[in-house]
Each structure stands twice: as structure tokens, then as C-alpha cells.
Scaffold this motif. Structure first.
Motif, short mmCIF file in Angstrom:
data_model
loop_
_atom_site.label_atom_id
_atom_site.label_comp_id
_atom_site.label_asym_id
_atom_site.label_seq_id
_atom_site.Cartn_x
_atom_site.Cartn_y
_atom_site.Cartn_z
N ASP A 1 0.80 -1.22 0.00
CA ASP A 1 0.00 0.00 0.00
C ASP A 1 0.84 1.28 0.00
O ASP A 1 0.31 2.37 0.18
CB ASP A 1 -0.98 0.00 1.18
N GLN A 2 2.15 1.15 -0.23
CA GLN A 2 3.01 2.33 -0.30
C GLN A 2 3.55 2.55 -1.72
O GLN A 2 4.56 3.21 -1.90
CB GLN A 2 4.15 2.22 0.70
N THR A 3 2.91 2.01 -2.69
CA THR A 3 3.17 2.16 -4.13
C THR A 3 4.35 1.35 -4.66
O THR A 3 4.72 1.53 -5.81
CB THR A 3 3.34 3.64 -4.58
N ARG A 4 4.91 0.47 -3.86
CA ARG A 4 5.96 -0.39 -4.41
C ARG A 4 5.30 -1.33 -5.42
O ARG A 4 4.14 -1.69 -5.29
CB ARG A 4 6.64 -1.18 -3.31
N CYS A 5 6.08 -1.71 -6.43
CA CYS A 5 5.50 -2.55 -7.48
C CYS A 5 6.37 -3.77 -7.74
O CYS A 5 7.42 -3.95 -7.13
CB CYS A 5 5.32 -1.73 -8.76
#
Length: 106
Positions: A8-12
Motif C-alpha cells: 500500500d506504499q506504491t511499491r511494485c
């Protein structure tokens, strides 16, 4: 948030270090993606770069706190001004994929 996020912290799926907490709103579709590879996998159109005359727009999302930054502010810092989360300095090598960067500023 769009793309192949892994938290949920935008890591992909492509970039997931502790400092990979930035998502960029792509000018071509007005959608936030964690990286250019996520955009390419999800969209049917090519990515376009933000023109320099629009760098005042808030197109950068800090995944740690949810605040947004202007492109100009993002390009001048290595951490979120709101929550102090460190940004991945390696992202600067990909700036030309997101922003129409004049060669003198690359």
C-alpha cells in the motif's frame, strides 16, 4: 493507484526497495502508476512525458503518507517534505521516461 503494486506504499513488481515509495501520474492518461513498466503493462497507449511548462502540477504521490508534490518540487528533493520518507535516488536515471527533461537538466 494502477499497476502491479505489491503493497500500500506504491511499491511494485519492478521496484520494491524501502525507498520505492513514489507513484507518478502519467500525463497521457491522468493515472498514477508506480513505474513506467507498470504503465506499459496496463495501458494500450504509449507513455508521454510531462512538458516542462507543466511541472508545477502535483503529479507525484508519496506512497508513505499519501501527499502529492509538484514535479518541480520532486525533482529538487530526495525525500517527502511532509513525512520525510526517503525517495529512491536511482529514479533520477529514469526521469526522461516521465518528464520532458531538457538535456542541461538530465
Amino acid at each position: 493507484m494502477h499497476g502491479q503494486t505489491v503493497d500500500d506504499q506504491t511499491r511494485c513488481a519492478h521496484y520494491r526497495t524501502e525507498r520505492d515509495v513514489v507513484a507518478i501520474k502519467f500525463v497521457c492518461c491522468e493515472r498514477f502508476y508506480p513505474c513506467y513498466q507498470c504503465h506499459a503493462a496496463a495501458e494500450t497507449h504509449p507513455a508521454r512525458q510531462w512538458p516542462a511548462d507543466r511541472w508545477a502540477e502535483h503529479a507525484i504521490l508519496c506512497g508513505a503518507c499519501g501527499d502529492t508534490l509538484s514535479i518541480a518540487d520532486y525533482r529538487e528533493t530526495d525525500r517527502c517534505p511532509r513525512c520525510d520518507a526517503a525517495f529512491n535516488d536511482g529514479c533520477r536515471t529514469h526521469a526522461h521516461l516521465y518528464f520532458d527533461v531538457p538535456e542541461a537538466l538530465a
